[in-house]
Every structure is written in C-alpha cells, then in structure tokens.
Design a protein around this motif. Structure first.
Motif, PDB file in Angstrom:
ATOM      1  N   UNK A  91     -33.912 -57.143   7.546  1.00 57.34           N
ATOM      2  CA  UNK A  91     -34.374 -58.245   8.377  1.00 57.34           C
ATOM      3  C   UNK A  91     -35.869 -58.467   8.344  1.00 57.34           C
ATOM      4  N   UNK A  92     -36.533 -57.985   7.304  1.00 57.76           N
ATOM      5  CA  UNK A  92     -37.973 -58.177   7.148  1.00 57.76           C
ATOM      6  C   UNK A  92     -38.298 -58.538   5.709  1.00 57.76           C
ATOM      7  N   UNK A  93     -39.463 -59.115   5.519  1.00 59.53           N
ATOM      8  CA  UNK A  93     -39.954 -59.323   4.165  1.00 59.53           C
ATOM      9  C   UNK A  93     -40.299 -57.962   3.569  1.00 59.53           C
ATOM     10  N   UNK A  94     -39.804 -57.707   2.378  1.00 61.38           N
ATOM     11  CA  UNK A  94     -40.092 -56.464   1.654  1.00 61.38           C
ATOM     12  C   UNK A  94     -40.553 -56.866   0.263  1.00 61.38           C
ATOM     13  N   UNK A  95     -41.628 -56.272  -0.194  1.00 58.44           N
ATOM     14  CA  UNK A  95     -42.134 -56.626  -1.518  1.00 58.44           C
ATOM     15  C   UNK A  95     -42.731 -55.421  -2.237  1.00 58.44           C
ATOM     16  N   UNK A  96     -42.592 -55.454  -3.544  1.00 56.93           N
ATOM     17  CA  UNK A  96     -43.283 -54.491  -4.399  1.00 56.93           C
ATOM     18  C   UNK A  96     -44.679 -55.064  -4.604  1.00 56.93           C
ATOM     19  N   UNK A  97     -45.667 -54.502  -3.916  1.00 54.30           N
ATOM     20  CA  UNK A  97     -46.986 -55.128  -3.898  1.00 54.30           C
ATOM     21  C   UNK A  97     -47.804 -54.802  -5.141  1.00 54.30           C
ATOM     22  N   UNK A  98     -47.752 -53.550  -5.602  1.00 54.22           N
ATOM     23  CA  UNK A  98     -48.555 -53.173  -6.780  1.00 54.22           C
ATOM     24  C   UNK A  98     -47.993 -51.918  -7.413  1.00 54.22           C
ATOM     25  N   UNK A  99     -48.402 -51.719  -8.652  1.00 48.59           N
ATOM     26  CA  UNK A  99     -47.901 -50.595  -9.428  1.00 48.59           C
ATOM     27  C   UNK A  99     -48.967 -50.189 -10.440  1.00 48.59           C
ATOM     28  N   UNK A 100     -49.010 -48.906 -10.765  1.00 52.01           N
ATOM     29  CA  UNK A 100     -49.913 -48.421 -11.806  1.00 52.01           C
ATOM     30  C   UNK A 100     -49.193 -47.316 -12.570  1.00 52.01           C
ATOM     31  N   UNK A 101     -49.475 -47.228 -13.849  1.00 54.69           N
ATOM     32  CA  UNK A 101     -48.860 -46.205 -14.688  1.00 54.69           C
ATOM     33  C   UNK A 101     -49.959 -45.488 -15.455  1.00 54.69           C
ATOM     34  N   UNK A 102     -50.029 -44.167 -15.323  1.00 53.52           N
ATOM     35  CA  UNK A 102     -51.061 -43.365 -15.968  1.00 53.52           C
ATOM     36  C   UNK A 102     -50.422 -42.377 -16.937  1.00 53.52           C
ATOM     37  N   UNK A 103     -51.092 -42.198 -18.073  1.00 46.28           N
ATOM     38  CA  UNK A 103     -50.647 -41.211 -19.059  1.00 46.28           C
ATOM     39  C   UNK A 103     -51.740 -40.171 -19.250  1.00 46.28           C
ATOM     40  N   UNK A 104     -51.345 -38.939 -19.522  1.00 48.61           N
ATOM     41  CA  UNK A 104     -52.327 -37.880 -19.733  1.00 48.61           C
ATOM     42  C   UNK A 104     -51.652 -36.556 -20.030  1.00 48.61           C
ATOM     43  N   UNK A 105     -52.484 -35.536 -20.237  1.00 51.70           N
ATOM     44  CA  UNK A 105     -51.933 -34.197 -20.496  1.00 51.70           C
ATOM     45  C   UNK A 105     -51.285 -33.608 -19.248  1.00 51.70           C
ATOM     46  N   UNK A 106     -51.986 -33.775 -18.109  1.00 49.59           N
ATOM     47  CA  UNK A 106     -51.509 -33.246 -16.831  1.00 49.59           C
ATOM     48  C   UNK A 106     -51.800 -34.267 -15.741  1.00 49.59           C
ATOM     49  N   UNK A 107     -51.130 -34.073 -14.579  1.00 55.16           N
ATOM     50  CA  UNK A 107     -51.330 -34.978 -13.459  1.00 55.16           C
ATOM     51  C   UNK A 107     -51.476 -34.189 -12.167  1.00 55.16           C
ATOM     52  N   UNK A 108     -52.385 -34.651 -11.332  1.00 56.63           N
ATOM     53  CA  UNK A 108     -52.486 -34.141  -9.970  1.00 56.63           C
ATOM     54  C   UNK A 108     -52.061 -35.283  -9.056  1.00 56.63           C
ATOM     55  N   UNK A 109     -51.125 -35.009  -8.174  1.00 61.73           N
ATOM     56  CA  UNK A 109     -50.576 -36.029  -7.290  1.00 61.73           C
ATOM     57  C   UNK A 109     -50.801 -35.611  -5.840  1.00 61.73           C
ATOM     58  N   UNK A 110     -51.272 -36.545  -5.044  1.00 57.57           N
ATOM     59  CA  UNK A 110     -51.468 -36.255  -3.627  1.00 57.57           C
ATOM     60  C   UNK A 110     -50.986 -37.447  -2.810  1.00 57.57           C
ATOM     61  N   UNK A 111     -50.066 -37.180  -1.889  1.00 59.32           N
ATOM     62  CA  UNK A 111     -49.553 -38.201  -0.986  1.00 59.32           C
ATOM     63  C   UNK A 111     -49.914 -37.812   0.442  1.00 59.32           C
ATOM     64  N   UNK A 112     -50.530 -38.734   1.158  1.00 63.72           N
ATOM     65  CA  UNK A 112     -51.044 -38.430   2.495  1.00 63.72           C
ATOM     66  C   UNK A 112     -50.356 -39.284   3.552  1.00 63.72           C
ATOM     67  N   UNK A 113     -49.906 -38.630   4.605  1.00 65.64           N
ATOM     68  CA  UNK A 113     -49.319 -39.334   5.745  1.00 65.64           C
ATOM     69  C   UNK A 113     -50.392 -39.530   6.816  1.00 65.64           C
ATOM     70  N   UNK A 114     -50.632 -40.765   7.196  1.00 63.47           N
ATOM     71  CA  UNK A 114     -51.605 -41.028   8.264  1.00 63.47           C
ATOM     72  C   UNK A 114     -50.982 -40.836   9.634  1.00 63.47           C
ATOM     73  N   UNK A 115     -49.652 -40.756   9.667  1.00 59.62           N
ATOM     74  CA  UNK A 115     -48.917 -40.477  10.902  1.00 59.62           C
ATOM     75  C   UNK A 115     -47.704 -39.636  10.535  1.00 59.62           C
ATOM     76  N   UNK A 116     -47.408 -38.632  11.332  1.00 61.83           N
ATOM     77  CA  UNK A 116     -46.342 -37.699  10.954  1.00 61.83           C
ATOM     78  C   UNK A 116     -44.960 -38.333  10.936  1.00 61.83           C
ATOM     79  N   UNK A 117     -44.777 -39.456  11.645  1.00 56.64           N
ATOM     80  CA  UNK A 117     -43.467 -40.079  11.679  1.00 56.64           C
ATOM     81  C   UNK A 117     -43.321 -41.217  10.666  1.00 56.64           C
ATOM     82  N   UNK A 118     -44.338 -41.392   9.820  1.00 54.91           N
ATOM     83  CA  UNK A 118     -44.295 -42.429   8.796  1.00 54.91           C
ATOM     84  C   UNK A 118     -44.272 -41.801   7.397  1.00 54.91           C
ATOM     85  N   UNK A 119     -43.752 -42.523   6.406  1.00 51.52           N
ATOM     86  CA  UNK A 119     -43.827 -42.019   5.018  1.00 51.52           C
ATOM     87  C   UNK A 119     -45.264 -42.068   4.532  1.00 51.52           C
ATOM     88  N   UNK A 120     -45.560 -41.544   3.344  1.00 56.02           N
ATOM     89  CA  UNK A 120     -46.943 -41.539   2.849  1.00 56.02           C
ATOM     90  C   UNK A 120     -47.576 -42.935   2.827  1.00 56.02           C
TER      91      UNK A 120
END
Length: 275
Positions: free
Chosen positions: A133-162
């Motif tokens: 019942x809401x507008x939902x959109x894929x707003x942006x995307x990025x794709x990176x290639x490399x030997x290794x990756x460091x990923x960090x996802x941060x929650x600004x509120x504990x009851x919300x997803x990253x």
C-alpha cells in the motif's frame, strides 16, 4: 452468496498480504474463484501504484549481495518507516538481492529488467507495492569489482533495517583494517578516493570561493596564496577519503592507515537511505 470460506479468506490474505475487507470483496466479486480474486486484487493494487507514483520515498533500506566476481549494493525505498521494517518489505529486498546477485546489472534500468520469479525485478516490486500500500522503488544501485571487499551495514535505529551501506573494493590481506575503513566511510561520507579524483572544475570553484572569503575577512594580500591553499587543503580533507583524518585516530590520515596496512583501495560506494 459467493462460494468461499473463512479459510479461503485467510489463505488469500496470507498469500497477498491484503486487508480483510478488500480480500472478502474480491472473493465476492470473483464468486469464490481464488485465482480470479488474486487478479482482481492485483489490478486494484496496480491502480493504487499509479496513484502513488508522485509520492516521495524517504524511508527504506540498503542491501548488499555478493557474487563470485562482484558486489552489488542497492537502495530499496518506501514511504514510511512502518513499511521499511515490515517483513514483506524486507523479504522483497531479499528477493531483489537474489535476482541481482549474478545479473551484472550496473544501472537501475538494467536491474529493473532483470528476471525475477515469473517476471522481472520491476514487476516484483510493483506487486509488493500493491500489497504494502505504498510507493516502493529501486532508487539506486552500484556494482564494484575487486580482489576483496569490505562491507559495512549500519542501522540508525535498532528496529529498522540497515539505513547506511558501504562497500570497499581493495587489494591486500588486512581484512580488519579494510572493514574499519568501511566503517570510517559510513561516518565521514567522502565523495572521492583521492584528491586527484576531485574534478578540476570543483577544485577551482572551491579555490575561488575561499579566496573571496579570505579577501572579505581582510587577510593580507601577500598572505592570500598560502591561506587559500590551506583552505583548499581543508576542502580535500572533507571530500577525499585518503586525505581524511581517520575516525579511530585523528592523528592519522586514512591514507596513512591504508599504506601501513599494505592495502590498496580500488573503489568504494556509500548509500544512505533518503540521501
């Protein structure tokens, strides 16, 4: 009276996530035919999507998916934090991530056209938007290639997803330091990797502004070149990752930390929901 039971209503609601009244009305209109009721509800949802097209989406989540050759990060946006933490919205993000994992998509248009289930990522999002019942959109995307990756996802509120996501593509063996750099990026929000990556026009514009400010402050004419260069240097420390003071030890620059760890940063991306 239409030929359906309360169990039919319950099963259809669980299948589509629709409201009680809408579900019952659809079954009445379909004379108890479950698949016809599904079609009625989907058409009703599609009309709702059209009405919601101009609404703003300032909530949502950031997700990251790894494949054998790259990492893809995307922002899936919605209108309210109520939907952002909804299980169906989070499940939708998981489905989008699964579809994009090996797709090679580097743009939103390419991502939306990626096959997902019996349709595409675009149709998957449209169907779930109708349910939520809401507008939902894929707003942006990025794709990176490399030997290794460091990923960090941060929650600004504990009851919300990253709400903030960072991906760093790097070469080297110090994964712990690479992750700390990703955490630093989530906080410091650099726009470029090094000062050499800052567009010359942007540097010249900054130089012009700080020179004007310095003159208006009444700085001595003879001292202006040094003052201006100092302020341009401060600008680089704001926008260029390797020039920034390291968040864990502001006596060190990120460039120094990276060099000491024998790392090479090949690229990075940072998304913040709604930003």
């Amino acid at each position: 009276m239409a030929n359906f039971s309360l169990e039919d209503v319950k099963a259809l609601r669980e299948r589509l996530g629709t409201g009680m009244v809408d579900t019952k009305n659809a079954l009445v209109e379909a004379d108890g035919d479950i698949e016809k009721a599904v079609e009625i509800l989907r058409l009703k949802g599609a009309k709702g999507n059209a009405k919601r097209a101009d609404r703003s989406t300032s909530e949502g989540l950031v997700a990251v998916v790894e494949s054998a050759t790259a990492v893809t990060m995307f922002e899936l946006a919605c209108e309210t934090d109520f939907v952002a933490k909804n299980e169906k919205f989070i499940a939708l993000a998981d489905s989008v991530a699964q579809a994009l994992a090996d797709s090679g998509a580097e743009t939103v248009d390419a991502a939306l056209a990626t096959p997902a289930g019996t349709g595409s990522v675009a149709s998957l999002i449209e169907d779930q938007a109708a349910t939520l019942g809401e507008k939902v959109e894929l707003r942006r995307i990025v794709r990176l290639s490399g030997d290794h990756y460091a990923i960090y996802l941060h929650r600004t509120s504990k009851d919300l997803p990253p709400q903030i996501g960072v991906v760093v593509a790097y070469s080297g063996d110090d994964a712990e330091t690479a992750r700390s750099i990703a955490q630093h990026i989530s906080f410091a929000d650099p726009q470029y990797l090094s000062r050499d990556d800052v567009p010359p026009a942007e540097v010249e514009n900054e130089r012009r502004i700080v020179e004007q400010i310095s003159r208006e402050e009444g700085k001595p004419e003879a001292a202006l070149p040094k003052i201006v260069e100092g302020r341009v240097g401060a600008f680089f420390k704001q926008v260029a990752l390797l020039e920034q003071d390291y968040a864990r030890d502001n006596k060190l620059t990120v460039g120094k930390v990276v060099a000491d760890a024998k790392l090479t940063i090949n690229g990075f991306a940072r998304f913040k929901v709604g930003a």
